[in-house]
Write a protein that holds these residues in place. Structure first.
Motif, mmCIF file in Angstrom:
data_model
loop_
_atom_site.group_PDB
_atom_site.id
_atom_site.type_symbol
_atom_site.label_atom_id
_atom_site.label_comp_id
_atom_site.label_asym_id
_atom_site.label_seq_id
_atom_site.Cartn_x
_atom_site.Cartn_y
_atom_site.Cartn_z
ATOM 1 N N PHE A 5 0.865 -1.179 0.000
ATOM 2 C CA PHE A 5 0.000 0.000 0.000
ATOM 3 C C PHE A 5 0.903 1.232 0.000
ATOM 4 O O PHE A 5 1.577 1.508 0.990
ATOM 5 N N LEU A 6 0.932 1.946 -1.108
ATOM 6 C CA LEU A 6 1.814 3.108 -1.278
ATOM 7 C C LEU A 6 1.003 4.381 -1.061
ATOM 8 O O LEU A 6 0.191 4.767 -1.908
ATOM 9 N N ILE A 7 1.227 5.036 0.067
ATOM 10 C CA ILE A 7 0.487 6.256 0.418
ATOM 11 C C ILE A 7 1.338 7.446 0.007
ATOM 12 O O ILE A 7 2.161 7.956 0.777
ATOM 13 N N GLU A 8 1.170 7.879 -1.229
ATOM 14 C CA GLU A 8 1.992 8.927 -1.841
ATOM 15 C C GLU A 8 1.108 9.767 -2.755
ATOM 16 O O GLU A 8 0.422 9.228 -3.627
ATOM 17 N N ASP A 9 1.123 11.098 -2.546
ATOM 18 C CA ASP A 9 0.247 11.970 -3.338
ATOM 19 C C ASP A 9 0.912 12.531 -4.581
ATOM 20 O O ASP A 9 0.251 13.141 -5.414
ATOM 21 N N ASP A 10 2.229 12.335 -4.739
ATOM 22 C CA ASP A 10 2.935 12.757 -5.944
ATOM 23 C C ASP A 10 2.692 11.689 -7.024
ATOM 24 O O ASP A 10 3.276 10.603 -6.970
ATOM 25 N N THR A 11 1.836 12.013 -7.981
ATOM 26 C CA THR A 11 1.424 11.023 -8.982
ATOM 27 C C THR A 11 2.599 10.489 -9.783
ATOM 28 O O THR A 11 2.680 9.277 -10.056
ATOM 29 N N PHE A 14 4.588 8.192 -7.521
ATOM 30 C CA PHE A 14 3.797 6.984 -7.277
ATOM 31 C C PHE A 14 3.886 6.033 -8.468
ATOM 32 O O PHE A 14 4.130 4.837 -8.298
ATOM 33 N N ASN A 15 3.677 6.558 -9.668
ATOM 34 C CA ASN A 15 3.703 5.710 -10.863
ATOM 35 C C ASN A 15 5.078 5.094 -11.090
ATOM 36 O O ASN A 15 5.189 3.939 -11.521
ATOM 37 N N GLU A 16 6.128 5.856 -10.778
ATOM 38 C CA GLU A 16 7.483 5.326 -10.973
ATOM 39 C C GLU A 16 7.770 4.226 -9.965
ATOM 40 O O GLU A 16 8.332 3.174 -10.321
ATOM 41 N N ILE A 17 7.396 4.451 -8.709
ATOM 42 C CA ILE A 17 7.610 3.410 -7.702
ATOM 43 C C ILE A 17 6.785 2.169 -8.033
ATOM 44 O O ILE A 17 7.277 1.035 -7.946
ATOM 45 N N LYS A 18 5.539 2.387 -8.439
ATOM 46 C CA LYS A 18 4.679 1.254 -8.779
ATOM 47 C C LYS A 18 5.267 0.439 -9.922
ATOM 48 O O LYS A 18 5.280 -0.803 -9.882
ATOM 49 N N ASP A 106 16.958 1.141 -5.990
ATOM 50 C CA ASP A 106 17.542 -0.105 -5.497
ATOM 51 C C ASP A 106 17.541 -0.151 -3.969
ATOM 52 O O ASP A 106 17.410 -1.219 -3.372
ATOM 53 N N VAL A 107 17.702 1.025 -3.338
ATOM 54 C CA VAL A 107 17.680 1.091 -1.881
ATOM 55 C C VAL A 107 16.279 0.769 -1.369
ATOM 56 O O VAL A 107 16.107 -0.024 -0.438
ATOM 57 N N LEU A 108 15.261 1.376 -1.977
ATOM 58 C CA LEU A 108 13.884 1.109 -1.574
ATOM 59 C C LEU A 108 13.549 -0.359 -1.741
ATOM 60 O O LEU A 108 12.977 -0.988 -0.833
ATOM 61 N N ILE A 109 13.903 -0.925 -2.871
ATOM 62 C CA ILE A 109 13.596 -2.329 -3.135
ATOM 63 C C ILE A 109 14.326 -3.242 -2.144
ATOM 64 O O ILE A 109 13.750 -4.208 -1.624
ATOM 65 N N ALA A 110 15.591 -2.923 -1.848
ATOM 66 C CA ALA A 110 16.359 -3.741 -0.905
ATOM 67 C C ALA A 110 15.738 -3.715 0.486
ATOM 68 O O ALA A 110 15.650 -4.742 1.166
ATOM 69 N N LYS A 111 15.279 -2.535 0.894
ATOM 70 C CA LYS A 111 14.660 -2.421 2.207
ATOM 71 C C LYS A 111 13.334 -3.187 2.262
ATOM 72 O O LYS A 111 13.033 -3.868 3.246
#
Length: 228
Positions: A5-11, A14-18, A106-111
């Motif tokens: 569940f990604l609670i992010e208001d920067d569209t 958000f789309n890039e992380i998704k 890569d840091v986000l994914i590793a965490k």
């Protein structure tokens, strides 16, 4: 497939992380109404939450507090603000990690991978009860109980306690704890570990055994128990 569940208001973000997380077969959900975050969280029932601090209506701290009052789901904070107090506040509210923007994906994914592996693999590896300092430690339910009552721990608190109990009466270095918790200590600060251990000790104080988690200055921590 794990649900995030990604609670992010920067569209754009958000789309890039998704997109990046989808490449790792994660099922990513966003918020449709920032006034109804808890309702959407309950409907989705995610395995992990990633939440920005600066949000419309209410900030991420508010929603972390609300979510944590209903669930022990792992939570990672994102923040563009460069304030050490933000990290401390996040940990005190029960978050599992904190990432400052801008960050490398890569840091986000590793965490995310480390937390999911720790939380969900750990829960299936051992359902045994453990006796320590006259208390029953239930690894499956994340609870510690004795004649003074029962306390429920967060995933991080229980994991730290488990590592310390398995090596009771021996000093576990800060480095060893960090590696056990997050797999890669390059992404974690000493302050984050300190906050988590202090939170564990405070939880155990409620049933009178917090004093048995000792800090060994310059060395690490010890779960003390007198040999019978």
């Amino acid at each position: 497939m794990f649900k995030i569940f990604l609670i992010e208001d920067d569209t754009t973000l958000f789309n890039e992380i998704k997109e990046r997380l989808s490449q790792w077969s994660y099922d990513v959900y966003g918020v449709t109404n920032f006034e109804q975050v808890l309702q959407e969280f309950t409907t989705i029932n995610p395995d992990l939450v990633v939440i920005d601090i600066q949000l419309p209506k209410f900030d991420g701290f508010h929603w972390c507090r609300i979510i944590r009052s209903h669930s022990n789901v792992p939570i990672i904070f994102l923040s563009s603000r460069d304030h050490p107090t933000d990290m401390v506040m996040s940990m005190q509210l029960g978050a599992d990690d904190f990432i400052q923007k801008p960050f490398h994906f890569d840091v986000l994914i590793a965490k995310i991978q480390a937390i999911l592996r720790r939380v969900y693999n750990y829960n299936t590896e051992s359902l045994d009860l453990k006796s320590w300092c006259g208390a029953t430690v239930d690894y499956a339910k994340n609870t510690v109980a004795n004649e003074n009552g029962t306390v429920e721990l967060t995933k991080n608190e229980m994991f730290i306690l488990k590592v310390l109990i398995e090596r009771k009466n021996s000093i576990v270095s800060r480095s060893d704890l960090i590696k056990s918790l997050w797999d890669d200590e390059r992404f974690v600060s000493d302050n984050t570990l300190t906050v988590n251990v202090n939170r564990l000790r405070k939880s155990l104080d409620k049933i009178g055994i917090g004093k048995f988690i000792e800090t060994k200055v310059g060395q690490g921590y010890m779960a003390k128990e007198e040999e019978q």
